[in-house]
Design an enzyme around this catalytic site. Structure first.
Site, PDB file in Angstrom:
ATOM      1  N   THR A  75      18.713  11.341 -28.756  1.00  8.91           N
ATOM      2  CA  THR A  75      17.458  10.832 -28.196  1.00  8.91           C
ATOM      3  C   THR A  75      15.988  11.181 -29.214  1.00  8.91           C
ATOM      4  O   THR A  75      15.293  10.450 -29.443  1.00  8.91           O
ATOM      5  CB  THR A  75      17.209  10.965 -26.806  1.00  8.91           C
ATOM      6  OG1 THR A  75      18.294  11.079 -26.099  1.00  8.91           O
ATOM      7  CG2 THR A  75      15.974  10.084 -25.990  1.00  8.91           C
ATOM      8  N   ASP A  93      28.894  16.386 -25.913  1.00  9.74           N
ATOM      9  CA  ASP A  93      27.750  16.752 -26.540  1.00  9.74           C
ATOM     10  C   ASP A  93      27.818  18.410 -26.452  1.00  9.74           C
ATOM     11  O   ASP A  93      27.038  19.032 -27.532  1.00  9.74           O
ATOM     12  CB  ASP A  93      26.402  16.267 -25.713  1.00  9.74           C
ATOM     13  CG  ASP A  93      25.867  14.996 -26.097  1.00  9.74           C
ATOM     14  OD1 ASP A  93      26.716  14.385 -26.953  1.00  9.74           O
ATOM     15  OD2 ASP A  93      25.030  14.536 -25.560  1.00  9.74           O
TER      16      ASP A  93
END
Length: 528
Positions: free
Chosen positions: A94, A396
């Site tokens: 992001t 992640d």
């Protein structure tokens, strides 16, 4: 009468490249703004409905962008940037898109001042290179044996996900998984050696790491075969244990009973021969690959195999075969004549265990000289959406630890590094001459989008927070960033808000490269 426009007019028209650049920047920034709200521990999630009617809930930048129906070719470049960040660092997908959007905003302001796009692009890359140097200077070296630091980095990555309240339990699990398969010499970890298996049922607390191999397929119990096998010798077979049949449709006309008996007898002899050969190779657990053309194994064969005390697990997917042969140290066998003892894998125990209402098969104590260390993680959750998001979050966290294996250094999170780079670049730009000074200053300001967004998403006053951070960094407090827990600024290194230096360096480098390629476009034409 309409005046004829010469075909050369397009080249004389100086306005067009500027308009194209403007449109490109607007399209790319629209994508960046769409996922801006999902940054940080207080970031929101997006619900995506796919064309197939599936629903995905996620706040992972790459997952959201991958699923979005984006038509503009330049906006698609941002999707590729987040994909590149996902494969390089795994986390910060992001941030990289938001940074690219902010740098494009900065370049728009510079273009309006009449500065040439290639000068902007090249200066941005120089500034990005300097930023990477500053990041490496302010990073703290760690050693892989210090497990606490690794766990802290993993739990920072998990803090912005749905599963954040389980981070104290999932972070050590991710660290153990990576350290099990990482070897000291090599600088990288193949995350394909960690298999994440999703099973609906139970809660996220029931997620467990199994040192060995886990299969979601069940043991075939139809003919009363064994469900537990000690000192197992495992074979993966890619041929079928069922009577041969031709590819085309055909009928056999049987005129009397003797022929009928003969066909059945032949069938039995054929199957018995296969089962005896399997037994002769001292194999007592067989994994059968899924077959499309005919039954992988029929009932008569299962009966013979259970009499010979051989455990059968069928419907192994083609994608799983590679992982299984790697972790069990056995080679897949495609022909019965090649089925020999040296192609088998060994395990202390293969058993079917009941976990939260569904059965899984566990292989423990794999002892084979050519087996690679692999880890299986069984993820549990109440429904499919939570399972998918837990899998993405764990991925992640695993990537964060892989980054630390590649580059053993941590930096303070919470926007601390971005504010520090911004301060240093602004200072350095004042001693420069010419246009470059302007560009470096804009680059430095653009980096402040990360702390600003973090503060906005956490419901804090972003102007107050960012100016407070600037003054603290000016006074030499390098590790000060935004702590959402304190709802203000704090020394994020001491608060254990940490991230690998590789995540930040690759985000800044990729963002500046993407901006360079967008700025260099001055026209979009359609091909036939």
């Amino acid at each position: 009468m309409a005046t004829q426009v010469s075909s050369n007019a397009t080249f004389k028209n100086r306005e067009k490249p500027q308009e194209v650049r403007k449109a490109n920047i607007i399209a790319a920034r629209a994508v960046a703004d769409a996922i801006r709200t999902s940054l940080g521990p207080k970031g929101m999630d997006k619900m995506i409905k796919t064309s197939r009617g599936e629903v995905i809930i996620s706040n992972d930048g790459h997952t959201i962008l991958k699923q979005m129906a984006i038509l503009h070719p330049v906006a698609k470049m941002l999707v590729e940037v987040s994909a590149a960040q996902d494969s390089e660092a795994g986390d910060g997908t992001t941030s990289v898109v938001i940074l690219t959007g902010a740098l494009l905003g900065a370049s728009e302001r510079l273009l309006n001042k009449g500065i040439h796009p290639t000068i902007i692009a090249e200066s941005f890359q120089k500034a990005a290179k300097r930023s990477v140097e500053i990041l490496l200077e302010m990073s703290h070296k760690i050693s892989l044996s210090d497990k606490d630091d690794l766990v802290r980095a993993a739990s920072t990555s998990l803090s912005s996900k749905i599963v954040s309240q389980f981070s104290s339990f999932l972070a050590p699990l991710a660290v153990d998984s990576v350290l099990k398969i990482a070897n000291e010499e090599s600088k990288s970890v193949d995350l394909n050696d960690i298999r994440l298996i999703k099973k609906v049922g139970g809660t996220i607390d029931d997620t467990q790491m199994v040192d060995g191999v886990v299969l979601t397929q069940n043991v075939v119990k139809m003919a009363g075969g064994p469900t537990r096998m000690e000192k197992a010798k495992i074979g993966i077979i890619q041929f079928q244990i069922s009577p041969p049949k031709p590819d085309t449709e055909n009928n056999i006309v049987v005129s009397d009973y003797r022929q009928m008996d003969k066909i059945l007898k032949e069938e039995r002899a054929y199957l018995l021969n296969i089962c005896k050969k399997i037994k002769k190779a001292k194999c007592n657990v067989i994994l059968i690959q899924k077959s499309i053309l005919r039954d992988a194994v029929n009932e008569l064969a299962l009966h013979f195999l259970s009499k010979l005390n051989i455990m059968v697990i069928k419907d192994i997917e083609r994608e799983e075969v590679e992982f299984l042969s790697k972790s069990l140290g056995c080679k897949p066998v495609a022909d019965l004549d090649l089925f020999t003892e040296d192609r088998l894998g060994y395990a202390d125990l293969v058993e079917e265990v009941d976990s939260d209402g569904s059965k899984i098969v566990q292989f423990t104590g794999v002892k084979s000289s050519n087996a690679k260390p692999t880890v299986s993680v069984v993820i549990r959750g109440a429904n499919q959406m939570i399972l998918d998001e837990t899998e993405r979050s764990l991925h992640d966290a695993l990537c964060v630890i892989r980054c630390l294996v590649k580059e053993n250094a941590l930096i303070a999170g919470g926007g601390a590094s971005e504010v520090e780079i911004s301060r240093r670049l602004t200072k350095e730009s004042r001693s420069m001459e010419g246009v470059e000074a302007f560009i470096w200053e804009e680059f430095a300001q653009a980096l402040e989008v990360i702390p600003t967004t973090l503060a906005e998403n956490a419901g804090l006053n972003s102007i107050r927070i960012v100016t407070e951070l600037r003054s603290k960094h000016e006074n030499g407090e390098l590790n000060d960033g935004i702590s959402v827990r304190r709802s203000g600024t704090a020394n994020t290194y001491d608060e254990h808000i940490l991230q690998p230096v590789l995540v930040s360096t690759s985000a800044i480098t990729l963002a500046s490269e993407c901006v360079k390629s967008i700025l260099r476009i001055d026209d979009i034409t359609l091909s036939r």
